[in-house]
Design a protein around this motif. Structure first.
Motif, PDB file in Angstrom:
ATOM      1  N   PRO A   9      12.161  10.561  65.613  1.00 25.99           N
ATOM      2  CA  PRO A   9      11.919  11.182  64.302  1.00 25.99           C
ATOM      3  C   PRO A   9      11.891  12.704  64.419  1.00 25.99           C
ATOM      4  N   GLY A  10      12.546  13.341  63.477  1.00 21.10           N
ATOM      5  CA  GLY A  10      12.506  14.804  63.451  1.00 21.10           C
ATOM      6  C   GLY A  10      13.406  15.492  64.461  1.00 21.10           C
ATOM      7  N   ALA A  11      14.271  14.718  65.128  1.00 16.91           N
ATOM      8  CA  ALA A  11      15.135  15.327  66.146  1.00 16.91           C
ATOM      9  C   ALA A  11      16.215  16.200  65.526  1.00 16.91           C
ATOM     10  N   GLY A  12      16.385  16.065  64.224  1.00 14.10           N
ATOM     11  CA  GLY A  12      17.409  16.861  63.544  1.00 14.10           C
ATOM     12  C   GLY A  12      18.646  16.046  63.222  1.00 14.10           C
ATOM     13  N   LYS A  13      18.490  14.725  63.146  1.00 12.74           N
ATOM     14  CA  LYS A  13      19.640  13.862  62.903  1.00 12.74           C
ATOM     15  C   LYS A  13      20.300  14.146  61.564  1.00 12.74           C
ATOM     16  N   SER A  14      19.481  14.291  60.540  1.00 11.77           N
ATOM     17  CA  SER A  14      20.058  14.509  59.209  1.00 11.77           C
ATOM     18  C   SER A  14      20.752  15.861  59.128  1.00 11.77           C
ATOM     19  N   THR A  15      20.102  16.866  59.683  1.00 15.26           N
ATOM     20  CA  THR A  15      20.699  18.200  59.668  1.00 15.26           C
ATOM     21  C   THR A  15      22.025  18.175  60.421  1.00 15.26           C
ATOM     22  N   ASP A  17      16.263  11.629  53.818  1.00 19.06           N
ATOM     23  CA  ASP A  17      17.276  12.260  54.675  1.00 19.06           C
ATOM     24  C   ASP A  17      18.209  13.155  53.885  1.00 19.06           C
ATOM     25  N   ARG A  22      18.031  16.953  53.603  1.00 15.68           N
ATOM     26  CA  ARG A  22      18.588  17.832  54.631  1.00 15.68           C
ATOM     27  C   ARG A  22      20.080  18.010  54.461  1.00 15.68           C
ATOM     28  N   GLU A  60      23.072   7.173  60.021  1.00 15.89           N
ATOM     29  CA  GLU A  60      21.885   7.754  60.665  1.00 15.89           C
ATOM     30  C   GLU A  60      20.708   6.799  60.586  1.00 15.89           C
ATOM     31  N   ASN A  66      20.007  18.381  70.559  1.00 14.74           N
ATOM     32  CA  ASN A  66      19.963  19.266  69.386  1.00 14.74           C
ATOM     33  C   ASN A  66      18.791  20.237  69.543  1.00 14.74           C
ATOM     34  N   LYS A  67      18.713  21.198  68.674  1.00 13.85           N
ATOM     35  CA  LYS A  67      17.699  22.262  68.727  1.00 13.85           C
ATOM     36  C   LYS A  67      17.827  23.039  70.032  1.00 13.85           C
ATOM     37  N   ASP A  83      18.705  25.777  70.318  1.00 14.44           N
ATOM     38  CA  ASP A  83      18.268  27.161  70.129  1.00 14.44           C
ATOM     39  C   ASP A  83      16.855  27.376  70.651  1.00 14.44           C
ATOM     40  N   ALA A  87      21.887  22.369  65.155  1.00 18.50           N
ATOM     41  CA  ALA A  87      22.325  22.061  63.788  1.00 18.50           C
ATOM     42  C   ALA A  87      21.894  23.173  62.846  1.00 18.50           C
ATOM     43  N   LEU A  88      20.759  23.763  63.162  1.00 14.73           N
ATOM     44  CA  LEU A  88      20.211  24.810  62.307  1.00 14.73           C
ATOM     45  C   LEU A  88      21.088  26.059  62.362  1.00 14.73           C
ATOM     46  N   LYS A 131      11.633  17.009  55.391  1.00 18.37           N
ATOM     47  CA  LYS A 131      11.493  15.859  54.500  1.00 18.37           C
ATOM     48  C   LYS A 131      10.058  15.361  54.493  1.00 18.37           C
TER      49      LYS A 131
HETATM   50  N1  LIG Z   1      15.212  24.880  65.768  1.00 15.15           N
HETATM   51  C1  LIG Z   1      15.962  23.896  65.276  1.00 15.15           C
HETATM   52  N2  LIG Z   1      15.457  23.100  64.337  1.00 15.15           N
HETATM   53  C2  LIG Z   1      16.234  22.113  63.851  1.00 15.15           C
HETATM   54  C3  LIG Z   1      17.555  21.906  64.299  1.00 15.15           C
HETATM   55  N3  LIG Z   1      18.060  20.847  63.630  1.00 15.15           N
HETATM   56  C4  LIG Z   1      17.088  20.415  62.797  1.00 15.15           C
HETATM   57  N4  LIG Z   1      15.994  21.187  62.929  1.00 15.15           N
HETATM   58  C5  LIG Z   1      14.731  21.059  62.194  1.00 15.15           C
HETATM   59  O1  LIG Z   1      14.074  19.874  62.554  1.00 15.15           O
HETATM   60  C6  LIG Z   1      13.400  19.306  61.440  1.00 15.15           C
HETATM   61  C7  LIG Z   1      13.810  17.871  61.242  1.00 15.15           C
HETATM   62  O2  LIG Z   1      15.184  17.833  60.883  1.00 15.15           O
HETATM   63  P1  LIG Z   1      15.848  16.524  60.279  1.00 15.15           P
HETATM   64  O3  LIG Z   1      17.302  16.768  60.204  1.00 15.15           O
HETATM   65  O4  LIG Z   1      15.155  16.092  59.073  1.00 15.15           O
HETATM   66  O5  LIG Z   1      15.523  15.508  61.448  1.00 15.15           O
HETATM   67  P2  LIG Z   1      15.746  13.936  61.469  1.00 15.15           P
HETATM   68  O6  LIG Z   1      15.944  13.556  62.878  1.00 15.15           O
HETATM   69  O7  LIG Z   1      16.793  13.535  60.507  1.00 15.15           O
HETATM   70  O8  LIG Z   1      14.340  13.452  60.972  1.00 15.15           O
HETATM   71  P3  LIG Z   1      13.937  11.963  60.492  1.00 15.15           P
HETATM   72  O9  LIG Z   1      15.021  11.470  59.597  1.00 15.15           O
HETATM   73  O10 LIG Z   1      12.642  12.192  59.790  1.00 15.15           O
HETATM   74  O11 LIG Z   1      13.777  11.153  61.720  1.00 15.15           O
HETATM   75  C8  LIG Z   1      13.732  20.195  60.266  1.00 15.15           C
HETATM   76  O12 LIG Z   1      12.652  21.058  60.046  1.00 15.15           O
HETATM   77  C9  LIG Z   1      14.959  20.949  60.722  1.00 15.15           C
HETATM   78  O13 LIG Z   1      15.058  22.220  60.134  1.00 15.15           O
HETATM   79  C10 LIG Z   1      18.062  22.796  65.289  1.00 15.15           C
HETATM   80  O14 LIG Z   1      19.179  22.707  65.746  1.00 15.15           O
HETATM   81  N5  LIG Z   1      17.225  23.773  65.740  1.00 15.15           N
END
Ligand SMILES: Nc1nc2c(ncn2[C@@H]2O[C@H](COP(=O)(O)OP(=O)(O)OP(=O)(O)O)[C@@H](O)[C@H]2O)c(=O)[nH]1
Ligand SMILES: [Mg+2]
Lengths: 315, 134, 585
Positions: free
Chosen positions: A57-63, A98, A101, A147, A194-195, A197, A230-231, C584
């Motif tokens: 969760p929160g790994a940035g999958k949606s982004t 999702d 994002r 996703e 991901n992330k 950065d 992704a950001l 989210k």
């Molecule tokens: N620093 C950084 N933050 C990121 C990156 N990609 C996503 N994020 C941040 O990570 C958080 C979660 O991003 P989501 O895309 O919602 O992650 P997810 O994996 O889809 O989350 P769930 O669907 O809840 O499991 C957000 O606050 C994004 O801005 C990245 O490449 N770098």
């Protein structure tokens, strides 16, 4: 009925987005006639490539999904996205977030996004996801991204319906390792850190590489490991290229395909048989009778099942 | 195995108003009432809202507006729905809406208006009764 | 000591006996699980060292108040004799908060108000377009120009508003307030450029920009850039103001907005403190000594519930936590660095008001005023009772609100004692409780990496969303009662209708035509200005934005002076910094 199945299927042939959206709803709801509809849709499918995106969760999958879709659209592909979020086990409702994002691609014509709740269907989600993929495929989407959160077995099962699966890890907190431990390793065709950065991406990459070298059998090619942000929109081009590349190991792909078809037939069969048997039992009230027999200790579940199956066979 | 039909709701915030409390409460509340809720976040353009509603095949669009611009923003959404031939999707509005505006909104085609502080059950009951269970 | 112990032992024995024989008996008699009320004895506060935890008013840790008595209290009698109206400005004050339409519309309105007796500088509300960093000609502006505040696209708009502010109202004489956050740097630059053009020394400028971007991410939603670059812009304003405009307050941090967004009391306090800590650290990282700028930090009123006791304890705990944080964590030495400076203390918040039977909101506001008066502030009854009706405040409602405050001050004499609850077994233990919970929450945020991290990962936003939902559920399930909303709504309850005539402050016709006029003005300006200079200034700005070490204020000032628009500046930052993406739920 507002729209007959035929009309909707005709609609997707004519690339009517509302028809596709409605068709998905009705198939997802398992409304009467869905299997016939899917039978009709099936011949229209087979062109799309399906990529699964999973990770903690929160790994940035949606982004990431958003960025991948945008890049794919830029390269001339038409894209379907299925974003799966869990249903509440208490209310059966769901908060599907999702899409939040993916705001920036809402209005790109080539991209269709559909949020999907797990709906607590034991294993049934897999089939529903397959069906939704097929509808998008039939509509003409040539790449489909799905996703799911890589936490439960169910979610892992869904991404297995994809041609290729990428597992998304992030730096820090040993997440890379965790993902692997969670049993997603055998399904990963591609690792994305991901992330990147943030500090620590190289360490995770090293961890993953070390894992891979430990376990890979020499015959197959080790899955690639890529870093993205992704950001900051970094590493997306490379990731999309890697996804679109034909898998090096076509033999492995073929085996996978066979397994997938087999699994689908078995699971459809399983559910169909179960459904038939159950509806008979329920209609005739014998299920309730049996429950009370067990309650009164005049019978036991094993005997009951045996008896019921025997009855069913003799019908 | 016939599933009970799930009602899908898009909770959307058009315009630049950033007060999300109402949208959050309604999103959580409708989820707990058994709906599938799609929340698309702040600053949604009319086109984004309508596209999302169509793609997600929602039964209801709930617009949350607290900036006082409810009449003009809602009208834009309704126009875009017509434009995309999706005017059959029910639209409800929530926010701080004076009673004169409630009348205007309903005349424009909004099915119901819920002012701040409405119990969530009133909203979920309304949706359930307004959506045909086919 | 032995005496004390004997005394406490005696109380302990008696308390136990009371609980068992008196309290429990009654609880049983009424068939309850537990007592619906609480009682506190000296046992509740045995740990408390008065000097360490409470102290005298105006002394560390400021639990009992920032001052031995406040400025307004000193002259309360005179104010009554003179009929001083705080809503119209006055000595050192800013006038009533507002703004609408184009700069010309708002200017004319201010001129009219001044002719009717308004004093003090402008207290500007900006439209959402400006707050979100867009110009009036942006597609996002459609329908929102001049609606919830005045539209500012360029320095010329800003200067127009100040046309009447000359002579006795010159900007070195009256303060201004700017309720602006994401583009605060640009508005501050406009203020500086205005002073420069008028030959007013910058160090004479007074006023308060809100400049509290962190709470926008968690409460109000008018953010633009991600938290980190937003703090960089904050740093640039903080350093710029400290060095050149030392009289100007640097920010006005919002606990109020956080609570209104649905945060619990403890979340409100902890998140506000975590945000404040982030700003303080940013200033220090910008090379400033804490005592040089912390005295110019302000808060814009904490609080926001009807629960009078915890709201009082909240104010006391807040002062203590903030003072300790400044002293122990940031090593401040100047006592002024350690104060929570805010215009009002406790109050009920707009979300405590109800649309049903709206006159009840007057009663509610009075309760809030009591809490304010007993927690170190002016007993301000806020807001006017017709607040939730969404039509602006009627003259009657405003008069009733002001009178309520006056009655509390002059007739009830609520403000004649400082921290009247000091030493109360109950209030001291409640203050400790809130402090403990807040510090625990602050530590949690600190462990995540501070306020920025807790915003980036969505923690604060999610926590607030959940709290607001829980609150609503409690009301829906009648676990909490709101009169006229979820109880006492029967047939015999009547709606007390009141004659309400809204002050026709803003001309609706002007509001309707504002967007068109503002757009025309902007397009004319964009044609007529020196676009080569604009271009080159923007490209320098872009260059400098990329270099984290550069303070962008001088560049922004130059842009502003040369008619570069607010959105053009923000667009450069959007390009370099990116835009904030919501987490989210
Ligand atoms: N620093 C950084 N933050 C990121 C990156 N990609 C996503 N994020 C941040 O990570 C958080 C979660 O991003 P989501 O895309 O919602 O992650 P997810 O994996 O889809 O989350 P769930 O669907 O809840 O499991 C957000 O606050 C994004 O801005 C990245 O490449 N770098
Ligand atoms: Mg996601």
């Amino acid at each position: 009925m507002k729209n007959s199945w035929d009309k909707l299927i005709q609609g997707i042939r004519e690339k009517d987005i509302r028809a596709m959206a409605r068709l998905i709803t009705r198939v997802e709801n398992r409304e009467d006639g869905w299997k016939t509809a899917m039978t009709e849709i099936y011949p229209l499918t087979g062109k799309a490539r399906v990529f699964g995106i999973t990770g903690s969760p929160g790994a940035g999958k949606s982004t990431l999904t958003c960025e991948i879709a945008r890049e794919l659209a830029d390269r001339g592909h038409t894209v379907g996205i299925i974003a799966v979020d869990p249903s509440s086990p208490f209310s059966g409702g769901a908060l599907l977030g999702d899409r939040l994002r993916m705001q920036q691609i809402f209005t790109i014509k080539e991209i269709y996004i559909r949020s999907m709740a797990t709906r607590g269907m034991l294993g049934g989600l897999c089939q529903a996801a397959r069906d939704v993929i097929r509808i998008m495929d039939a509509f003409g989407k040539d790449v489909i991204l799905i996703e799911t959160v890589g936490v439960g077995q169910d979610e892992i099962e869904i991404v297995k319906t994809a041609d290729r699966v990428m597992v998304v890890c992030i730096p820090g907190m040993g997440d890379g390792i965790q993902a692997i431990k969670a049993g997603v390793m055998e399904i990963a065709d591609l690792y994305v850190i991901n992330k990147a950065d943030k500090p620590g991406a190289d360490e995770v990459e090293a961890d993953i590489q070390a894992m891979l070298s430990l376990s890979s059998d020499l015959e197959c090619v080790a899955p690639p490991v890529l870093q993205t942000s992704a950001l900051k929109k970094q590493g997306i081009l490379e990731l999309v290229s890697a996804l679109l590349e034909n898998p090096a190991d076509t033999k492995k792909q073929k085996v996978k395909e066979e397994i997938r078809i087999k699994e689908e037939i078995l699971s459809l069969m399983e559910r169909e048989v179960f459904r038939q048997v159950r509806s008979v039992w329920e209609n005739e009230g014998s299920l309730l009778d049996s429950v009370s027999q067990v309650m009164q200790k005049t019978s036991d579940p094993y005997t009951i099942v045996k008896q019921m199956l025997l009855n069913h066979k003799h019908r | 195995m016939n599933q009970k039909r799930k009602i899908r709701v898009l909770v959307a915030k058009p315009g630049l108003d950033g007060h999300e409390r109402g949208a959050h409460v309604v999103a959580y509340g409708l989820r707990d009432a058994g709906f599938e809720v799609i929340y698309t976040g702040l600053r949604q353009t009319t086109e984004q809202i309508v596209n999302a509603a169509i793609q997600e095949d929602v039964d209801v669009i709930g617009l949350s507006i607290l900036s006082g611009a409810h009449v003009s923003l809602t009208r834009k959404v309704l126009d875009e729905l017509k434009n995309q031939k999706a005017e059959d999707i029910m639209v409800i509005v929530g926010g701080i809406v004076p009673s004169e505006d409630i009348r205007d909104l309903k005349e424009m085609g909004v099915r119901e208006v819920f002012t701040a502080g409405t119990p969530i059950s009133a909203i979920s009951d309304f949706i359930e009764s307004a959506i045909p269970a086919d | 000591m032995a005496e004390d112990n004997k005394y406490l032992e005696k109380i302990k024995t008696q308390q136990k006996e009371w609980e068992e024989n008196v309290l429990q008996k009654r609880v049983k008699r009424f068939n309850l699980k537990e007592s619906p009320t609480k009682f506190y004895s000296p046992l509740s506060t045995i740990k408390n060292d008065f000097c360490e935890k409470v102290g005298f008013p105006g002394q560390y840790p400021y639990t009992s108040g920032n001052n031995p008595f406040d400025f307004w209290r000193a002259y309360a009698g005179d104010a009554a004799k003179m009929g001083y109206r705080p809503d119209w400005g006055g000595a050192g004050g800013v006038g009533k908060y507002g703004g609408f339409g184009t700069a010309e519309d708002y200017r004319d309105y201010l001129i009219r108000m001044h002719s009717m007796g308004r004093t003090g500088g402008p207290n500007m509300a900006f439209d959402l377009v400006t707050q979100c960093g867009y110009d009036s000609d942006s597609p996002f502006a459609d329908g929102e120009v001049g609606r919830v505040g005045v539209a500012i696209d360029t320095f010329r708009d800003f200067a127009t508003i100040y046309e009447p502010y000359t002579g006795a109202l010159e900007i070195d004489k009256v303060p201004s307030n700017f309720t602006i956050n994401a583009p605060a740097a640009i508005i501050i630059a406009m203020y500086a450029v205005l002073a420069d053009k008028r030959g007013v020394p910058l160090n004479k400028l007074k006023g308060t920009p809100q400049n509290d971007i962190l709470k926008e991410f968690i409460a109000r939603g008018t953010y633009i850039f991600p938290p980190k670059p937003s703090l960089r812009l904050f740093r640039d304003t903080c350093v710029f103001c400290t060095q050149l405009m030392p009289e100007l307050n640097i920010n006005s941090m919002g606990g109020y907005h956080i609570r209104e967004a649905g945060a619990s009391r403890v979340q409100d306090l902890a998140f506000s403190m975590a945000n404040a800590a982030a700003y303080l650290q940013t200033g220090i990282d910008g090379g400033l000594a804490v005592d040089l700028f912390a005295p110019k930090f302000t808060f814009n009123a904490f609080g926001g519930s009807m629960e009078i006791y915890p709201e009082i304890a909240f104010q006391r705990a807040a002062r203590r936590i903030y003072a300790r944080m400044l002293k122990e964590r940031f090593h401040a030495k100047n006592p002024r660095s350690m104060l929570i400076r805010q215009p009002i203390t406790a109050h009920i918040g707009c979300s405590s008001t109800t649309l049903q039977r709206p006159l009840n909101n007057l009663t509610r506001a009075v309760v809030g005023g009591m809490a304010a008066g007993m927690s170190g502030g002016m007993p301000g009854a806020f807001p006017p009772f017709d607040e939730p009706m969404g039509l602006g405040h009627s003259q009657e409602a405003v008069q009733l609100q002001l009178d309520a405050t006056r009655i509390l001050i002059y007739e009830a004499k609520v403000s004649d004692v400082n921290d009247p609850w000091a030493g109360s077994y109950f209030m001291e233990s409640l203050t400790d409780e809130i402090e403990e919970q807040t510090i625990a929450e602050m530590e949690k945020i600190e462990n995540m990496g501070g306020a920025v991290a807790a915003i980036e990962n969505g923690y604060m936003q999610k926590a607030i969303a959940k709290s607001s939902y829980q609150k609503q559920r409690k009301i829906d399930k009648q676990e909490e009662f709101v009169i006229g909303v979820n109880c006492y709504t029967g047939q015999n309850e009547i709606n007390v209708n009141v004659n309400r005539e809204v002050e026709a402050s803003y001309d609706p016709e002007l509001m309707k035509s504002a967007e068109k006029r503002q757009k025309e003005k902007l397009s004319r300006l964009k044609r007529e200005r020196d676009n080569t200079t604009v271009h080159s200034l923007l490209s320098t700005l872009r260059q400098h934005a990329k270099d984290e070490a550069v303070n962008l204020m001088p560049d922004i000032c130059k842009c502003v002076e040369n008619d570069v628009s607010l959105q053009e500046i923000c667009d450069v930052f959007r390009e370099v910094f990116g835009e904030f993406q919501q987490a989210k739920l």
